[in-house]
Write a protein that holds these residues in place. Structure first.
Motif, PDB file in Angstrom:
ATOM      1  N   GLY A   1      -2.795  -5.004  17.760  1.00  6.06           N
ATOM      2  CA  GLY A   1      -2.332  -6.040  16.837  1.00  6.06           C
ATOM      3  C   GLY A   1      -1.842  -5.464  15.517  1.00  6.06           C
ATOM      4  O   GLY A   1      -0.972  -6.044  14.861  1.00  6.06           O
ATOM      5  N   PHE A   2      -2.388  -4.334  15.119  1.00  4.71           N
ATOM      6  CA  PHE A   2      -1.984  -3.666  13.887  1.00  4.71           C
ATOM      7  C   PHE A   2      -0.623  -2.985  14.080  1.00  4.71           C
ATOM      8  O   PHE A   2       0.307  -3.168  13.296  1.00  4.71           O
ATOM      9  CB  PHE A   2      -3.059  -2.639  13.503  1.00  4.71           C
ATOM     10  N   ILE A   3      -0.508  -2.244  15.150  1.00  2.00           N
ATOM     11  CA  ILE A   3       0.719  -1.469  15.402  1.00  2.00           C
ATOM     12  C   ILE A   3       1.911  -2.385  15.686  1.00  2.00           C
ATOM     13  O   ILE A   3       3.047  -2.091  15.297  1.00  2.00           O
ATOM     14  CB  ILE A   3       0.498  -0.501  16.585  1.00  2.00           C
ATOM     15  N   ARG A   4       1.637  -3.507  16.360  1.00  2.69           N
ATOM     16  CA  ARG A   4       2.730  -4.420  16.720  1.00  2.69           C
ATOM     17  C   ARG A   4       3.495  -4.944  15.514  1.00  2.69           C
ATOM     18  O   ARG A   4       4.665  -5.306  15.630  1.00  2.69           O
ATOM     19  CB  ARG A   4       2.167  -5.606  17.508  1.00  2.69           C
ATOM     20  N   VAL A   5       2.823  -4.999  14.384  1.00  7.92           N
ATOM     21  CA  VAL A   5       3.472  -5.513  13.173  1.00  7.92           C
ATOM     22  C   VAL A   5       4.677  -4.643  12.795  1.00  7.92           C
ATOM     23  O   VAL A   5       5.669  -5.138  12.264  1.00  7.92           O
ATOM     24  CB  VAL A   5       2.445  -5.600  12.011  1.00  7.92           C
ATOM     25  N   VAL A   6       4.592  -3.345  13.106  1.00  7.08           N
ATOM     26  CA  VAL A   6       5.669  -2.429  12.700  1.00  7.08           C
ATOM     27  C   VAL A   6       6.429  -1.772  13.857  1.00  7.08           C
ATOM     28  O   VAL A   6       7.461  -1.140  13.645  1.00  7.08           O
ATOM     29  CB  VAL A   6       5.137  -1.298  11.788  1.00  7.08           C
ATOM     30  N   ALA A   7       5.918  -1.910  15.067  1.00  2.57           N
ATOM     31  CA  ALA A   7       6.457  -1.111  16.178  1.00  2.57           C
ATOM     32  C   ALA A   7       7.932  -1.380  16.447  1.00  2.57           C
ATOM     33  O   ALA A   7       8.691  -0.474  16.782  1.00  2.57           O
ATOM     34  CB  ALA A   7       5.631  -1.349  17.442  1.00  2.57           C
ATOM     35  N   GLU A   8       8.347  -2.627  16.304  1.00  2.00           N
ATOM     36  CA  GLU A   8       9.744  -2.951  16.598  1.00  2.00           C
ATOM     37  C   GLU A   8      10.659  -2.372  15.523  1.00  2.00           C
ATOM     38  O   GLU A   8      11.663  -1.729  15.841  1.00  2.00           O
ATOM     39  CB  GLU A   8       9.926  -4.476  16.698  1.00  2.00           C
TER      40      GLU A   8
ATOM     41  N   ALA B   1       0.834  -1.218   0.000  1.00  4.09           N
ATOM     42  CA  ALA B   1       0.000   0.000   0.000  1.00  4.09           C
ATOM     43  C   ALA B   1       0.861   1.257   0.000  1.00  4.09           C
ATOM     44  O   ALA B   1       1.980   1.263   0.509  1.00  4.09           O
ATOM     45  CB  ALA B   1      -0.920  -0.006   1.222  1.00  4.09           C
ATOM     46  N   ARG B   2       0.338   2.310  -0.615  1.00  6.50           N
ATOM     47  CA  ARG B   2       1.046   3.587  -0.646  1.00  6.50           C
ATOM     48  C   ARG B   2       0.134   4.699  -0.136  1.00  6.50           C
ATOM     49  O   ARG B   2      -1.075   4.677  -0.372  1.00  6.50           O
ATOM     50  CB  ARG B   2       1.502   3.914  -2.080  1.00  6.50           C
ATOM     51  N   HIS B   3       0.726   5.663   0.509  1.00  6.75           N
ATOM     52  CA  HIS B   3      -0.028   6.807   1.005  1.00  6.75           C
ATOM     53  C   HIS B   3      -0.607   7.576  -0.175  1.00  6.75           C
ATOM     54  O   HIS B   3       0.112   7.850  -1.143  1.00  6.75           O
ATOM     55  CB  HIS B   3       0.895   7.703   1.840  1.00  6.75           C
ATOM     56  N   PRO B   4      -1.907   7.942  -0.135  1.00  7.36           N
ATOM     57  CA  PRO B   4      -2.565   8.533  -1.312  1.00  7.36           C
ATOM     58  C   PRO B   4      -1.981   9.881  -1.737  1.00  7.36           C
ATOM     59  O   PRO B   4      -2.122  10.261  -2.900  1.00  7.36           O
ATOM     60  CB  PRO B   4      -4.022   8.689  -0.853  1.00  7.36           C
ATOM     61  N   GLN B   5      -1.314  10.595  -0.857  1.00 10.68           N
ATOM     62  CA  GLN B   5      -0.804  11.921  -1.232  1.00 10.68           C
ATOM     63  C   GLN B   5       0.718  11.950  -1.389  1.00 10.68           C
ATOM     64  O   GLN B   5       1.222  12.576  -2.317  1.00 10.68           O
ATOM     65  CB  GLN B   5      -1.265  12.961  -0.201  1.00 10.68           C
ATOM     66  N   THR B   6       1.439  11.273  -0.526  1.00 14.59           N
ATOM     67  CA  THR B   6       2.905  11.305  -0.645  1.00 14.59           C
ATOM     68  C   THR B   6       3.434  10.155  -1.511  1.00 14.59           C
ATOM     69  O   THR B   6       4.586  10.181  -1.928  1.00 14.59           O
ATOM     70  CB  THR B   6       3.579  11.191   0.742  1.00 14.59           C
ATOM     71  N   HIS B   7       2.572   9.154  -1.732  1.00 17.10           N
ATOM     72  CA  HIS B   7       2.946   7.955  -2.511  1.00 17.10           C
ATOM     73  C   HIS B   7       4.097   7.180  -1.865  1.00 17.10           C
ATOM     74  O   HIS B   7       4.757   6.389  -2.523  1.00 17.10           O
ATOM     75  CB  HIS B   7       3.248   8.317  -3.973  1.00 17.10           C
ATOM     76  N   GLN B   8       4.326   7.428  -0.605  1.00 17.82           N
ATOM     77  CA  GLN B   8       5.322   6.679   0.166  1.00 17.82           C
ATOM     78  C   GLN B   8       4.647   5.462   0.806  1.00 17.82           C
ATOM     79  O   GLN B   8       3.441   5.480   1.040  1.00 17.82           O
ATOM     80  CB  GLN B   8       5.878   7.561   1.296  1.00 17.82           C
ATOM     81  N   PRO B   9       5.436   4.429   1.135  1.00 18.85           N
ATOM     82  CA  PRO B   9       4.862   3.365   1.978  1.00 18.85           C
ATOM     83  C   PRO B   9       4.425   3.992   3.307  1.00 18.85           C
ATOM     84  O   PRO B   9       5.044   4.966   3.764  1.00 18.85           O
ATOM     85  CB  PRO B   9       6.031   2.413   2.213  1.00 18.85           C
ATOM     86  N   TYR B  10       3.393   3.444   3.915  1.00 18.74           N
ATOM     87  CA  TYR B  10       2.931   4.004   5.190  1.00 18.74           C
ATOM     88  C   TYR B  10       4.028   3.959   6.251  1.00 18.74           C
ATOM     89  O   TYR B  10       4.101   4.813   7.130  1.00 18.74           O
ATOM     90  CB  TYR B  10       1.675   3.273   5.678  1.00 18.74           C
ATOM     91  N   THR B  11       4.892   2.962   6.150  1.00 21.38           N
ATOM     92  CA  THR B  11       5.973   2.835   7.137  1.00 21.38           C
ATOM     93  C   THR B  11       7.001   3.965   7.006  1.00 21.38           C
ATOM     94  O   THR B  11       7.844   4.131   7.885  1.00 21.38           O
ATOM     95  CB  THR B  11       6.698   1.488   6.961  1.00 21.38           C
ATOM     96  N   ALA B  12       6.926   4.723   5.915  1.00 16.57           N
ATOM     97  CA  ALA B  12       7.838   5.866   5.757  1.00 16.57           C
ATOM     98  C   ALA B  12       7.214   7.150   6.284  1.00 16.57           C
ATOM     99  O   ALA B  12       7.840   8.208   6.261  1.00 16.57           O
ATOM    100  CB  ALA B  12       8.209   6.037   4.285  1.00 16.57           C
ATOM    101  N   MET B  13       5.998   7.058   6.785  1.00 23.28           N
ATOM    102  CA  MET B  13       5.284   8.252   7.243  1.00 23.28           C
ATOM    103  C   MET B  13       5.503   8.520   8.735  1.00 23.28           C
ATOM    104  O   MET B  13       4.676   9.147   9.390  1.00 23.28           O
ATOM    105  CB  MET B  13       3.782   8.099   6.936  1.00 23.28           C
ATOM    106  N   VAL B  14       6.631   8.015   9.257  1.00 23.88           N
ATOM    107  CA  VAL B  14       6.968   8.238  10.675  1.00 23.88           C
ATOM    108  C   VAL B  14       7.717   9.560  10.813  1.00 23.88           C
ATOM    109  O   VAL B  14       8.373  10.027   9.881  1.00 23.88           O
ATOM    110  CB  VAL B  14       7.841   7.096  11.241  1.00 23.88           C
ATOM    111  N   TYR B  15       7.625  10.147  11.986  1.00 25.21           N
ATOM    112  CA  TYR B  15       8.300  11.423  12.248  1.00 25.21           C
ATOM    113  C   TYR B  15       9.711  11.152  12.769  1.00 25.21           C
ATOM    114  O   TYR B  15       9.895  10.590  13.846  1.00 25.21           O
ATOM    115  CB  TYR B  15       7.518  12.239  13.280  1.00 25.21           C
ATOM    116  N   LYS B  16      10.676  11.596  11.995  1.00 27.30           N
ATOM    117  CA  LYS B  16      12.077  11.344  12.330  1.00 27.30           C
ATOM    118  C   LYS B  16      12.448  11.874  13.722  1.00 27.30           C
ATOM    119  O   LYS B  16      13.094  11.160  14.499  1.00 27.30           O
ATOM    120  CB  LYS B  16      12.981  11.954  11.246  1.00 27.30           C
ATOM    121  N   PRO B  17      12.032  13.106  14.069  1.00 22.90           N
ATOM    122  CA  PRO B  17      12.421  13.608  15.407  1.00 22.90           C
ATOM    123  C   PRO B  17      11.850  12.757  16.544  1.00 22.90           C
ATOM    124  O   PRO B  17      12.469  12.628  17.597  1.00 22.90           O
ATOM    125  CB  PRO B  17      11.813  15.018  15.440  1.00 22.90           C
TER     126      PRO B  17
END
Lengths: 312, 312
Positions: free
Chosen positions: A164-171, A124-140
């Motif tokens: 259960g959704f967040i755990r897939v990516v949290a680590e 899946a890609r973000h509809p506006q940035t076209h990035q993977p959702y996992t790239a939509m994290v805040y670096k700071p």
């Protein structure tokens, strides 16, 4: 803090707080086992616009499951989703939205669900940035998590989204293991299939981890009051209140979405991530408010160093 | 295992399992973050006879609160408790027993409850051994917890008892921090009193962490399947099944109460800690069964080295 791209205006407040609670022999010293920091996820660790990512997952899932549910073509709110009429879907009410989320999150085992989320996040890609959702994290914020852990803090996510959704990516995204992810929960049923036990996700809500649900979940799961709490909306207000009303040094921070160039700008009147009461309380109580626009040199990991206004 | 008083017959099985999952490069190697071990509490880490200690706390609490509840003198099941008629109390049924537990565990904030439990544990004595309840822990199991942690395991308690009750002692008795204690939960309510938030314990059950509730709670709170599980009764059966049915090396152990000299002897027909189905399944599946009588040189920390039969 070794990271140069991190919080600027708020940075001093954070560094000062961490210095105080980690200064052995000092009046505000807190032993490591009580250095609990809790973070909201949507809008605090990753973006939440134009819709919560987990809702987007649910919408995509309804589309994927549609061939097995011909009745959805004429049944509301499913037919709105399938025809792309998101205006009517949004107008159909919370209960209606919840029924779509429940349908998308049930009728499978916990293992199957995990795989489904993984597969979706890969494609899946973000509809506006076209990035993977996992790239939509805040670096700071990712740097802040690491900074707190480097100072003996145990970092937890406390999200209105599904655990259960967040755990897939949290680590991988945040360095937070599954057992430190607290979130909303659907009901589970223990079944034995062909002699093997499975946990089946039922289309019923077990617990909503939002507003007053956040301190309740913190007490239920962690069993001690956090030292520091980080959020971005009114859904985090009770968590910030609960955290800061404990004895000794405490810290509360709100991320303010005020950057319509690099992210989104929304607060008091937003449908998603409403920041109204919590903003007033932050001002009244002296909680730290981060301006994404002024305080963050970089928002997402894939954005280049921003224009002059951010390079101060 | 450096401890000489620890499990003897079962010792080899445990050491062998730990050696396999920690052998880097070996076929059964498991990285530390997935080395989750779950322990039942009542009857597994500490004793549970003649009644669950938390029930004893509830009974003492009803007596302490009686002056504020004159109606209890004539109301069942309270009047049984107040007159010491434990036979009638026990015969009054599960619902009746639960109402006493709920009354004793509600109507106060979580902070007040913690203090109440602490005070009780300081003064209350076990009716038969006259030891503090905190001395009724099993020395070999405390050593086992430490041994697993020394080998990179994260140890969790998963108990039918109340999480808030066990957390008061889990760190000092077992080295298990509050956030690694999973248990049954009463409902909580978030209230603001004089401008300060509190969490109030309501007389309603939120979750029963027993039988199929154990794997459900493990998935809900930890979010990954344990590698090893330790229990003593049919209430632990689903937790042991769930643990051992995962891929790769897994370990399940049942403590058998067969020592009526140093502890208590009970299993299939016991009202407390019934070990019947789980015993059969342990035999069928080759789970490790520990005989307290034959395998434990010392049961409680305060007992001297036992007679010849245990000193082998």
């Amino acid at each position: 803090m070794s990271c140069t791209s991190a919080l600027t205006l708020a940075k001093t407040a954070i560094i000062d707080f961490v210095a105080r609670v980690t200064a052995q022999g000092g009046p505000d010293f807190v032993p490591p086992e009580r250095r609990i920091a809790v973070f909201d996820n949507d809008g605090t660790l990753w973006a939440e616009q134009p819709v919560y990512f987990q809702l987007q997952f649910a919408l995509d899932r309804v589309k994927a499951l549609a061939p097995q549910h011909p009745e959805w073509q004429t049944k509301e709110p499913y037919r709105f989703v399938l025809s792309g009429d998101m205006k009517s879907f949004a107008a159909s009410g919370t209960k209606s939205v919840m029924s779509v989320i429940e349908a998308a999150h049930s009728g499978m085992t916990t293992d199957e669900f995990e795989k489904t989320v993984k597969d979706w996040l890969r494609t899946a890609r973000h509809p506006q940035t076209h990035q993977p959702y996992t790239a939509m994290v805040y670096k700071p914020m990712v740097e802040l998590l690491a900074y707190l852990r480097a100072n003996g803090f145990k970092t937890f996510i406390v999200s209105g989204g599904g655990a259960g959704f967040i755990r897939v990516v949290a680590e991988s995204l945040y360095g937070v293991p599954p057992e430190q992810v607290i979130g909303s929960q659907g009901k589970l049923e223990y079944q034995v299939r062909d002699g093997k036990p499975v946990l089946v996700k039922l289309p019923e809500v077990q617990f909503v981890d939002d507003k007053e649900g956040k301190p309740i979940a913190i007490q239920t799961v962690i069993g001690r009051r956090p030292l520091a709490a980080f959020g971005n909306s009114d859904g985090d207000l009770e968590m910030l209140e609960w955290t800061t009303s404990g004895p000794g040094s405490r810290f509360a921070l709100i991320v303010h979405h005020d950057d319509d160039e690099r992210e989104w700008a929304y607060d008091r009147r937003s449908r998603i991530g409403t920041l109204d009461k919590a903003w007033d309380e932050a001002k009244a109580k002296g909680w730290t408010v981060v301006s994404m626009k002024d305080d963050w040199a970089i928002v997402f990991p894939w954005t280049l160093q921003a224009p002059t206004r951010d390079a101060r």
